[in-house]
Structures are given as C-alpha cells and as structure tokens.
Write an enzyme that holds these catalytic residues in place. Sequence first.
Site, PDB file in Angstrom:
ATOM      1  N   GLY A  27      -4.603  -1.254 -12.352  1.00 14.37           N
ATOM      2  CA  GLY A  27      -5.032  -2.184 -13.391  1.00 14.37           C
ATOM      3  C   GLY A  27      -4.231  -3.472 -13.392  1.00 14.37           C
ATOM      4  O   GLY A  27      -3.571  -3.809 -12.414  1.00 14.37           O
ATOM      5  N   ASN A  28      -4.317  -4.217 -14.525  1.00 13.68           N
ATOM      6  CA  ASN A  28      -3.728  -5.555 -14.631  1.00 13.68           C
ATOM      7  C   ASN A  28      -4.227  -6.411 -13.455  1.00 13.68           C
ATOM      8  O   ASN A  28      -3.457  -6.973 -12.689  1.00 13.68           O
ATOM      9  CB  ASN A  28      -2.195  -5.489 -14.655  1.00 13.68           C
ATOM     10  CG  ASN A  28      -1.599  -6.820 -15.073  1.00 13.68           C
ATOM     11  OD1 ASN A  28      -0.760  -7.378 -14.393  1.00 13.68           O
ATOM     12  ND2 ASN A  28      -2.047  -7.354 -16.183  1.00 13.68           N
ATOM     13  N   HIS A  33      -6.628  -8.311  -6.402  1.00 16.52           N
ATOM     14  CA  HIS A  33      -7.446  -7.096  -6.539  1.00 16.52           C
ATOM     15  C   HIS A  33      -8.930  -7.431  -6.352  1.00 16.52           C
ATOM     16  O   HIS A  33      -9.670  -6.666  -5.731  1.00 16.52           O
ATOM     17  CB  HIS A  33      -7.284  -6.493  -7.937  1.00 16.52           C
ATOM     18  CG  HIS A  33      -5.926  -5.946  -8.227  1.00 16.52           C
ATOM     19  ND1 HIS A  33      -5.061  -6.542  -9.120  1.00 16.52           N
ATOM     20  CD2 HIS A  33      -5.289  -4.847  -7.760  1.00 16.52           C
ATOM     21  CE1 HIS A  33      -3.953  -5.827  -9.190  1.00 16.52           C
ATOM     22  NE2 HIS A  33      -4.056  -4.802  -8.382  1.00 16.52           N
ATOM     23  N   GLN A  57       4.577   7.991  -9.181  1.00 15.47           N
ATOM     24  CA  GLN A  57       5.170   7.072  -8.211  1.00 15.47           C
ATOM     25  C   GLN A  57       6.237   6.167  -8.831  1.00 15.47           C
ATOM     26  O   GLN A  57       6.730   5.265  -8.169  1.00 15.47           O
ATOM     27  CB  GLN A  57       4.075   6.258  -7.505  1.00 15.47           C
ATOM     28  CG  GLN A  57       3.384   5.226  -8.350  1.00 15.47           C
ATOM     29  CD  GLN A  57       2.133   4.677  -7.672  1.00 15.47           C
ATOM     30  OE1 GLN A  57       1.131   5.376  -7.500  1.00 15.47           O
ATOM     31  NE2 GLN A  57       2.178   3.418  -7.253  1.00 15.47           N
ATOM     32  N   LYS A 145      -2.582  -5.536   2.160  1.00 16.60           N
ATOM     33  CA  LYS A 145      -1.454  -5.594   3.099  1.00 16.60           C
ATOM     34  C   LYS A 145      -0.164  -6.007   2.415  1.00 16.60           C
ATOM     35  O   LYS A 145       0.897  -5.940   3.005  1.00 16.60           O
ATOM     36  CB  LYS A 145      -1.761  -6.607   4.210  1.00 16.60           C
ATOM     37  CG  LYS A 145      -2.603  -6.083   5.327  1.00 16.60           C
ATOM     38  CD  LYS A 145      -2.501  -7.051   6.496  1.00 16.60           C
ATOM     39  CE  LYS A 145      -3.479  -6.717   7.592  1.00 16.60           C
ATOM     40  NZ  LYS A 145      -3.414  -7.714   8.666  1.00 16.60           N
ATOM     41  N   ASP A 147       1.269  -4.464   0.146  1.00 19.26           N
ATOM     42  CA  ASP A 147       2.028  -3.206   0.150  1.00 19.26           C
ATOM     43  C   ASP A 147       1.877  -2.607   1.547  1.00 19.26           C
ATOM     44  O   ASP A 147       1.176  -1.615   1.756  1.00 19.26           O
ATOM     45  CB  ASP A 147       1.482  -2.272  -0.938  1.00 19.26           C
ATOM     46  CG  ASP A 147       1.687  -2.872  -2.316  1.00 19.26           C
ATOM     47  OD1 ASP A 147       2.828  -2.981  -2.745  1.00 19.26           O
ATOM     48  OD2 ASP A 147       0.681  -3.268  -2.948  1.00 19.26           O
ATOM     49  N   GLN A 150       2.827   1.009   2.244  1.00 22.48           N
ATOM     50  CA  GLN A 150       1.875   1.901   1.562  1.00 22.48           C
ATOM     51  C   GLN A 150       0.587   2.013   2.372  1.00 22.48           C
ATOM     52  O   GLN A 150       0.062   3.112   2.594  1.00 22.48           O
ATOM     53  CB  GLN A 150       1.575   1.369   0.160  1.00 22.48           C
ATOM     54  CG  GLN A 150       0.388   2.039  -0.516  1.00 22.48           C
ATOM     55  CD  GLN A 150       0.199   1.594  -1.952  1.00 22.48           C
ATOM     56  OE1 GLN A 150       0.870   2.086  -2.836  1.00 22.48           O
ATOM     57  NE2 GLN A 150      -0.720   0.668  -2.206  1.00 22.48           N
ATOM     58  N   SER A 183       0.919  -7.789  -9.863  1.00 23.98           N
ATOM     59  CA  SER A 183       0.961  -7.577 -11.315  1.00 23.98           C
ATOM     60  C   SER A 183       2.357  -7.863 -11.845  1.00 23.98           C
ATOM     61  O   SER A 183       2.520  -8.294 -12.992  1.00 23.98           O
ATOM     62  CB  SER A 183       0.589  -6.132 -11.638  1.00 23.98           C
ATOM     63  OG  SER A 183      -0.715  -5.893 -11.203  1.00 23.98           O
TER      64      SER A 183
HETATM   65  O1  PAF Z   1      -1.060  -0.066  -4.913  1.00 24.54           O
HETATM   66  C1  PAF Z   1      -1.276   0.469  -6.031  1.00 24.54           C
HETATM   67  O2  PAF Z   1      -1.733  -0.171  -6.971  1.00 24.54           O
HETATM   68  C2  PAF Z   1      -0.968   1.958  -6.205  1.00 24.54           C
HETATM   69  O3  PAF Z   1       0.148   2.328  -5.456  1.00 24.54           O
HETATM   70  C3  PAF Z   1      -2.165   2.865  -5.900  1.00 24.54           C
HETATM   71  C4  PAF Z   1      -2.601   2.771  -4.457  1.00 24.54           C
HETATM   72  C5  PAF Z   1      -3.331   2.492  -6.813  1.00 24.54           C
HETATM   73  C6  PAF Z   1      -1.798   4.330  -6.175  1.00 24.54           C
HETATM   74  O4  PAF Z   1      -1.414   4.527  -7.501  1.00 24.54           O
END
Ligand code: PAF
Length: 279
Positions: A27-28, A33, A57, A145, A147, A150, A183
């Site tokens: 969100g936010n 996004h 997390q 990218k 993150d 991730q 965010s």
């Molecule tokens: O990147 C994020 O916003 C979060 O790490 C995710 C992938 C939504 C998992 O909670």
Amino acid sequence: MKIISSIDELRDQLRGQLRTAFVPTMGNLHEGHLSLMRLARRHGDPVVASIFVNRLQFGPNEDFDKYPRTFQEDVAKLEKEGVYVLFAPTEKDLYPEPQEYRVAPPDGLGNTLEGEFRPGFFGGVCTVVTKLFSCVQPRVAVFGKKDYQQLMIVRNMARQFALPTEIIGAETFRAEDGLALSSRNGYLSSSERAEAPLLYQNLNAVADTIRSGERDVGAVEARAMAALAERGWKPDYISVRKRIDLQAPGAADLESGEPLVVLAAAKLGSTRLIDNLEI
Ligand code: PAF
C-alpha cells in the site's frame, strides 16, 4: 474494482482465470507502484493487486506500526488503473493461525546486503509472497527492480519451486532529481528530501568509475560511503555485486565484463533508503 479480503472469496472470484497478472504491495501507492500495474496489464489479464503490510518481514525495531497506511487513496489510484480485484486481507484473513511453516531463502542470497542488515526480512517476504501466490494463482507477477535483491530472491524461489508464475522485473521509477520513488520517502523532512538524490548520484559515480576501468572495487565503494558519511548520512553498504548471484566480483569477473550492479542502503536522519544501479 472488487475489494476482497477473504481467501475463499478471492478464489471464487478468480476461478478459471488463467492469465492473471499480479502486483503485490504494502500500500501507500505512488507512481512507481502504478507503473507496476501498467506493466502487469501488458503481461496478463485480469490485473490483481494486493495491499497487505506484512508483519513477518519487519524486524522488532522497524517501522511496522508507523508504516504509512493510506487505503482509501490507494483504492482510488487502483480504480483508475483498471485493476480488476484488490486483495486486501486483514492479518486474521491471511494468517488465521500462527504462520509456523515458513519459506526461507538460501544463505548466500538471503544473508547478504539487505539480509545482513535486516535479519529475517527475506524469510518474511518469501513466506508472504508464497502465500499470496497460493491465494491469487497468478500466471505472472511484477516486482520492482528498486528492491533488486527481493526481485532476485523471489525469481529464484519461483524457479526452484517450479511455481507456475513468471516473475517480471520493472524498472525503477525515479523523481526528476533521480530519487527512486519509495513509500519511505514520505518520512523525509523537506531538507532531507533535497539531500536524498545524493544516494543515486553516488551510485552513478561508482558505476562510472567501474566502467572507466577501475579495478579496486573496495576502494571505490569506500569512497562512495565516505562521501555520504561526510554529508551526515549513515551508510549500511554501497556494494558492487555480480547480477547473477549478488556475490562480490573477482578480478576475473571484472576482466571478462561480467554484468554487475551496485547496491546501496543508507540512513538519512531516521529514514533508511535503498537504491541500486545496473552497471
Ligand atoms: O515490496 C514490497 O512491497 C513487499 O516486500 C511485498 C513484495 C509486497 C511483500 O510483502
């Protein structure tokens, strides 16, 4: 747009959909996004987004409670992007019982860089992403990218588990002055916001120096960290890594032109920013 919080209802709503494109978020929502939603639309139909601030997390001293929650504004933005379903479970919906089964990334990839400074972070991400995928059953899923680690961990996880979901990486969305949208930028004071593009400038300086043939990567990284520290930042790392596995490049990698990426995390005031640049 349908807003659904229950897993059963979501399954009913998406039953028979074979080309779902999924964008998980906390969100936010900002333009970054929304660019993920647009990319998702190019890769599938319907587009499903999720909003869930995932406690698993966040470390004990991190910003779970103060993480910005702007649900109504987010809904309006997703409506405009033509998102078909917003999956917005409560914690009880997604974790009706303690989530004792967890998915953890391998040490090499999970404990370095962000994993070193945020222990447990990637385990929390992998667990919730696995669960969200199981709920949505997407054909493709889009991750930014920004993150970088991730994205790589989720992509490797999907491959190793043979998940039927293709992971798509989206380019980082930047403000005009180069700051990657996040965010957490909302935590910056106006003077910190003016200072924040320095992180990206340093990444560019590192990338330029490596491209120009400098082989002492450690010295380049140390200079970039010192440049931030001089301005009052508290850098966690600025690190040149191989794109393939996020390990440090050796001399042979630098000689052979192995694809590299430089990643950074640093605190400005009390806000921790991360960014990266492919070299
Ligand atoms: O990147 C994020 O916003 C979060 O790490 C995710 C992938 C939504 C998992 O909670």
